[in-house]
Design a protein around this motif. Structure first.
Motif, PDB file in Angstrom:
ATOM      1  N   PRO A 162       0.811  -1.225   0.000  1.00 20.35           N
ATOM      2  CA  PRO A 162       0.000   0.000   0.000  1.00 20.35           C
ATOM      3  C   PRO A 162       0.847   1.278   0.000  1.00 20.35           C
ATOM      4  O   PRO A 162       0.565   2.202  -0.762  1.00 20.35           O
ATOM      5  N   SER A 163       1.902   1.325   0.810  1.00 21.36           N
ATOM      6  CA  SER A 163       2.650   2.594   0.847  1.00 21.36           C
ATOM      7  C   SER A 163       3.458   2.780  -0.438  1.00 21.36           C
ATOM      8  O   SER A 163       3.628   3.916  -0.903  1.00 21.36           O
ATOM      9  N   GLN A 164       3.912   1.695  -1.056  1.00 28.28           N
ATOM     10  CA  GLN A 164       4.593   1.812  -2.351  1.00 28.28           C
ATOM     11  C   GLN A 164       3.621   2.278  -3.444  1.00 28.28           C
ATOM     12  O   GLN A 164       3.981   3.069  -4.315  1.00 28.28           O
ATOM     13  N   VAL A 179       0.977   4.184  -2.974  1.00 31.35           N
ATOM     14  CA  VAL A 179       0.724   5.610  -2.738  1.00 31.35           C
ATOM     15  C   VAL A 179       1.864   6.434  -3.329  1.00 31.35           C
ATOM     16  O   VAL A 179       1.644   7.418  -4.035  1.00 31.35           O
TER      17      VAL A 179
END
Lengths: 333, 333
Positions: free
Chosen positions: A309-311, A313
């Motif tokens: 998820p953070s990648q 974003v």
């Protein structure tokens, strides 16, 4: 005459219509909120929360009745009730509550009742409730009773709206209710043991006083920022104990004003609302800039476990702004 | 060996440490989540929710025990329990629950129990829970039981995490609990009447079946996207009815896989998580760009009722981007 002018002139129908616009977040509703905002900030906002089965609705009903029929020499207050049901996508439960209330309160122009059911969207209900409360405040209601069903984050969000928060308990609602109380006590300005004619009321009161002590070790257990949290008993179904609750609510308002807390609660509430709206607007504008296909590709990569998820974003932010440095994201570990 | 490698090698201590990092959203925790993400997507995520007093914790306890000691010929599953208490800023209640559980489940390396208390921040708990579940998924647990206390938006947020949601009820929890059920039924894949040895169990079951009917007028009342919601009875304190609940949970997993719903629930969950992280990142970056004094001035104008919340947002967006057209805000009415 515009809807806003009609509302400020005291027209009930205009109030009901503008509330619908505001709850549905229409352009007319947003324009109305902007126009009314200068007239807000006068009402005393009182939150009433507690677990199912505590008789919150009856208590709110009795409080409204008593505020409309005060002792001689005191002017009656104009009262609005906002009944919020965060768990319900339809408003069945709240509507049922309204019908029960109608018997006692209908026809009184000094009372206005509004039910709010869940909006589905994340935080949507708290936002719609905040907006409805602003409209009622501008419409000149002296006290706005915000009643919530359930216990959880939604309660805490809605309690954030209020100047004064009542937490209602009742005897015999099971054991693990103790787990709830710990958190709910953090937001309580006034504790009410309703259904105090039932066996077990002494135990409930004792448990509440013990929890207050646990929450404030080594201090006067009832004192919180200079306010001593009272534990009151009521039998709302028989209108017992109601004047004492009203007296405590009004003492709390005086305490808030004399200590400066009224202002700091207002500030906390409005800062929270500003932040919430800012986030929604930033997200909406980002989505307008980003091609939908890029967003879909990111979701697909997530599903395939190719990007975390953070990648994902970070990738979307770079797609929307190619000049962005790969290190500037806050979500890099 | 890194924490992530140790976790993937099955080290319990590494798992506990990484969970703490992830829950506190540290750089190491975020890096760990990124590294582990490719190993997620295998566990069956099961949410268990319901009002206080229904005996959810005992039920979860019994489910875990039974999954560890299956009938002959079936391999035991590795089970993680995530006990979430959205109402509590301290974790007292959840910790108490843990101690009760420990008697039966402690020492079993195939079971891992984690308590989560409120993070305070808006949506913080749901985010921390989602992250913890990903770590447990990567660590190879076959089934993750996500238990939540209370009833409200937080339940709905946490149910969004699960493939299968159990809603637990019990006889005699008061009248206005009916209001709760309407909303909670929307998220239920399996309904459980616990404490079914108490008087009133028939009434509770009947009420649930009636609510199912009301929620799905004109259709098979129990059917929802091809799945017929079962209403099961248990007495968790005496381990009664547990195999039937486990059978229903496993049938639901089969239904999800054969109908393609498993994939679409995964997609909904991951899209929601992506959106949530995107919003937080956008807001953080905006605040880094905007001088703190500008933000304070906007809050002050709000408090003085000189600007409405949406006007204040528009002003802040223009201050951060002077080229912005005054009409481009989504919050103009």
């Amino acid at each position: 005459m515009s809807l806003v002018e009609a509302l400020l002139a005291g027209e009930r129908l205009a109030l009901a219509r503008l509330l619908s616009q505001v709850e549905n977040d229409t352009p007319a509703g947003r324009a109305g909120l902007d126009a009314l905002y200068a007239h807000t900030g006068r009402a005393h906002l009182v939150g009433i929360t507690g677990s199912p089965g505590t008789g919150k609705s009856s208590l709110v009903n009795q409080l409204a009745l008593a505020l409309r029929r005060p002792p001689e020499g005191t002017p009656p207050l104009r009262v609005a009730i906002v009944a919020v049901d965060p768990s319900s996508p339809f408003s069945g439960g709240a509507l049922l509550g309204d019908r029960v209330r109608m018997r006692d309160l209908s026809g009184d122009p000094g009372v206005f009742i509004r039910s709010m059911a869940s909006r589905g969207a994340l935080g949507g209900l708290a936002r719609a409730t905040a907006a409805a409360v602003q409209v009622l405040d501008a419409a000149g209601f002296d006290m706005i009773l915000i009643e919530t069903v359930g216990a959880g984050q939604s309660e805490v969000d809605i309690a954030r709206l209020a100047h004064t928060t009542l937490v209602v308990e009742a005897p015999g609602l099971g054991d693990d209710i103790q787990a709830i109380k710990a958190g709910i006590l953090e937001i309580a300005d006034i504790l009410v043991v309703n259904k105090a004619d039932l066996p077990g009321a002494d135990n409930t009161e004792r448990a509440l006083r013990m929890m207050l002590e646990l929450a404030n070790p080594g201090r006067d257990p009832h004192e919180h920022q200079g306010w001593r949290v009272p534990v009151l008993r009521t039998v709302a179904a028989q209108a017992q104990g109601i004047p004492e609750v009203i007296a405590a609510v009004q003492q709390h308002a005086q305490h808030l004003r004399s200590s400066g807390e009224w202002h700091s609660r207002d500030r906390a509430r409005l800062t929270h609302e500003l932040e919430d709206r800012l986030r929604s607007t930033l997200a909406e504008e980002f989505h307008r800039r980003l091609p939908a296909a890029d967003y879909e590709a990111a979701v697909e990569a997530l599903l395939q476990r190719q990007l975390s998820p953070s990648q994902a974003v970070e990738k979307l932010l770079r797609q929307a702004d190619p000049a962005r440095s790969p290190q500037s994201g806050s979500s890099n570990g």
